[in-house]
Structure formats: structure tokens, C-alpha cells
Write a protein that holds these residues in place. Structure first.
Motif, PDB file in Angstrom:
ATOM      1  N   GLY A  40      -3.554  39.869   2.698  1.00 54.45           N
ATOM      2  CA  GLY A  40      -4.766  40.843   2.655  1.00 54.45           C
ATOM      3  C   GLY A  40      -5.542  40.720   3.828  1.00 54.45           C
ATOM      4  N   ASP A  42      -7.145  40.961   7.422  1.00 55.02           N
ATOM      5  CA  ASP A  42      -7.302  41.868   8.243  1.00 55.02           C
ATOM      6  C   ASP A  42      -7.079  41.630   9.654  1.00 55.02           C
TER       7      ASP A  42
ATOM      8  N   LYS B 122     -11.677  50.950   3.871  1.00 56.08           N
ATOM      9  CA  LYS B 122     -12.374  49.646   3.637  1.00 56.08           C
ATOM     10  C   LYS B 122     -13.847  49.770   3.600  1.00 56.08           C
ATOM     11  N   THR B 187     -11.997  42.332  -1.069  1.00 62.79           N
ATOM     12  CA  THR B 187     -11.763  41.584   0.194  1.00 62.79           C
ATOM     13  C   THR B 187     -13.055  40.926   0.691  1.00 62.79           C
TER      14      THR B 187
END
Lengths: 175, 203
Positions: A40, A42, B122, B187
Motif C-alpha cells: 500500500g 504510495d 486518496k 493509509t
């Protein structure tokens, strides 16, 4: 250890879209420059221009592994009709070594997503022995499950994925 | 208590000014005033009212013309959405997102447009969980597929190509699925302000 429902691969939809449920048995470490890839993470395309350094675990040098790098969200996660895009395929990697010791069937192509946030998945399969793998005719419409069934690779032994979106934001409203 | 007798009590007509004058003056209430919107000033309670008694009717002899003044609701026949005013946030489920209502609506419209366009975006966790409802609503409109629903979707989503693409592909993609068309993956926090972030994607 087996993957449970909280595993990032399940939560991120990798198991389901790309792979089946499997039991992780080999260590897989992927490093782009200084950054180690975790599930996950980025990463921008500018950081993944060159192929990463891959180190796999295991004990016996006589076991060989195959590494597949695919993007299941091409051309856009909202419309992935070209699922999956094959970025890299390396076979005959001996255990405890890396991809430099393997046979690069499909050369590394750095992901350049145009639209949306793409997942890039790196999967490790265990080979039964040294085998010749034929490169597919084209990179898109690749199916990891069919590829594993075709070459009797079975279930994966390790997988990791990261997210990648284009460098300069979403590109704005393009009419 | 100010015993201002309502001027039109003889006609058994109930008016706001009579009500406001009858209430204990320590109360600020959000009752919509039909005429002007002057803020209700809090003045010091008059000596005849030793303690705050809330919005309960202190004087049961207020001539509202309605018999059977039993409880709080009977005296306040306000035509609104049935809203009660509490001091706390109990039971309020609409996320405000730190924005006034018009800006909040515009933010959610923009976010759903972007999610339907890109498939995965996001954003902060609060925004991601707030927009689920609207994304599901748009996909439900597309599942119906009629012209009226298409126009409703066009009124919400900012780009019309996205609406037409949505109406074209949703029956194939979400035909069997009942609801739950999005997935939220939390996240790492954002570096600038440590805001908790999340990916929201179309399932």
C-alpha cells in the motif's frame, strides 16, 4: 503464516483481482533506491524509473522462483478493461538471491499511470525446476492466474503491492 | 415572568410575539421567526423567575386556544421538519466536514465526481466516509437508468461524460451487487498536518 481478512493484500483487493488466497512462505524484499516497498505504499513514477532490487528468502539454492510484476488497474481503476499489464517477468531466480541472478523474460517497463491510482503487484511463484517460460505476445490483458496454471507454478509464495499515481496530480478536468 | 397579555388573545389567534413574550426570557431558542431574524437577546432573568425552567410551559393559562396543554409538544405547533434542539450532538449523523452547507455539498459533489472518474482516490478519512452515501446514491440512480434518474445524476455530478459513462457501464458491473459499491482502505497520515488519510475505491 496464512493471510487473514485484515491482511493488506486482501484489504487492497489484490487477492481477488489478481491472486488467490495463499500462504506466505518466502521472504520478498523489494527496494526502489532507498525505499523498501511495503503493502500500500504510495510511490510516484519518477521514483520507479529503474528496476528495483529484489531479494528473496528461502534456504536451498536449488529452488527456483519466478517474479511477476503486473498492474491490474489499466488504463484506469474505474475502467480496467486492459487488466492486467505486465511490467516485468523474471524466471529461474535461485533462492536467497535476487533478480539479477534470474532470467529476465520480459524486460522491466516502469509504470506510467495516466489516470487514477494504480496498484502495482509483485508476485513470487515457486518453480518445480528450471523451465523455459515463453514471453507473452503483448503486455496487456495478462492473466496471472492463467500464467501460473499454464506453467504449473501453483499458488504464489509471496506478494507485495504498492500504489502509483501520476506525478503532477490528477491532470485536472479534461473535457 | 413578563405577563404581557397577547393583544390578540381575544381572537384566539396564536402568534410568535405572544409566545416569545410569554416564555422565560433566559431562553434562546432557534424557533424560526417568520418576520425578521433579529437575534433573541439574553437578558437577565426577571426576579419573579428564580430558576431556569427550560422550554416547558410555565404558564398553563397562555391563551393559545388549544385545549389539553399536556406536554411540551402541545404548545409548540411549529411547522418544521420535526426538529428538536439539544445542547449536545446526540443522534446527529450528518457529517459537517468543517464547512458551511453549500460548500459541504460542493465538496461532496466534487469528490464523488472524481471517484467516479478515476476509480480510486486518496483523501482524508472523514471525507471518504462522508462520500460513501453519495457514491452509492449515484450508482443506484445509474442502476435504474431512466431519463429522470439520468437528469438527477446530471444535476449532481459535475461532468456529464462521467454520467453517461456511468449509466452505460453500471448494469454490467454492479448488476448483482446490492449496495456497498465502495471500499475504504486506511493509509498513512498526511505529512503536512498528520491528517488520517484513506483510499476510497469503487468495488
Amino acid at each position: 503464516m496464512s493471510v487473514n481478512n485484515r491482511d493488506p493484500l486482501v484489504v487492497g483487493g489484490v487477492i481477488g483481482d489478481v491472486l488467490e488466497r495463499f500462504t506466505r512462505s518466502i521472504d520478498l524484499r523489494v527496494t526502489y533506491g532507498q525505499r523498501e516497498v511495503t503493502n500500500g505504499l504510495d510511490i510516484r513514477p519518477s521514483q520507479i524509473l529503474n528496476k528495483p532490487r529484489v531479494e528473496i528468502g528461502g534456504e536451498d539454492l536449488r529452488n527456483f522462483y519466478t517474479l511477476v510484476m503486473v498492474d491490474p488497474d489499466v488504463p484506469s481503476p474505474s475502467n480496467p478493461h486492459l487488466r492486467e499489464y505486465l511490467h516485468w517477468l523474471v524466471t529461474d531466480i535461485p533462492a536467497t538471491t535476487g533478480t539479477t541472478f534470474g532470467n529476465e523474460i520480459v524486460s522491466y517497463e516502469s509504470p506510467r499511470p495516466t489516470s487514477g491510482i494504480h496498484r502495482i503487484v509483485l508476485v513470487l511463484f515457486r518453480q518445480l525446476g528450471r523451465q523455459t517460460v515463453y514471453e507473452p505476445g503483448w503486455r496487456q490483458q495478462f492473466n496471472t492466474r492463467e500464467f501460473a496454471a499454464l506453467y504449473n507454478l501453483g499458488l504464489p509464495v509471496a506478494a507485495v503491492y504498492f500504489n502509483c499515481q501520476r506525478d503532477n496530480g490528477c491532470g485536472g478536468r479534461r473535457n | 415572568m413578563a405577563t404581557a397579555t397577547p393583544t390578540d388573545s381575544m381572537h384566539r389567534v396564536w402568534s410568535m410575539s405572544s409566545l416569545k413574550s410569554s416564555l422565560p426570557s433566559a431562553v434562546t431558542c432557534r424557533l424560526p421567526s417568520p418576520s425578521s431574524r433579529r437575534p433573541v437577546l439574553i437578558s437577565s432573568p426577571s426576579p419573579r423567575l428564580p430558576s431556569f425552567s427550560g422550554l416547558s410551559p410555565v404558564n398553563p393559562l397562555i391563551s393559545t386556544g388549544l385545549p389539553g396543554w399536556q406536554s411540551f409538544e402541545d404548545g409548540f405547533k411549529i411547522i418544521d421538519g420535526g426538529g428538536r434542539v439539544y445542547a449536545m450532538r446526540h443522534g446527529r449523523r450528518v457529517p459537517k466536514l468543517n464547512r458551511p452547507p453549500d460548500q459541504r455539498k460542493a465538496l461532496l459533489r466534487g469528490l464523488t465526481t472524481q471517484l467516479l472518474k478515476h476509480g480510486r482516490i486518496k483523501t482524508t478519512r472523514a471525507r471518504a466516509s462522508a462520500m460513501r452515501k453519495f457514491v452509492d446514491k449515484m450508482i443506484t440512480l445509474a442502476k435504474d437508468g431512466s431519463l429522470h434518474k439520468r437528469r438527477q445524476a446530471l444535476g449532481f455530478i459535475y461532468e456529464k461524460q462521467i454520467v453517461h459513462a456511468l449509466f452505460a457501464e453500471v448494469p454490467d458491473r454492479y448488476g448483482e451487487r446490492n449496495g456497498g459499491y465502495t471500499r475504504i482502505i486506511r493509509t498513512l497520515p498526511r505529512r503536512g498536518d498528520n491528517a488520517p488519510m484513506a483510499y476510497i475505491e469503487l468495488v
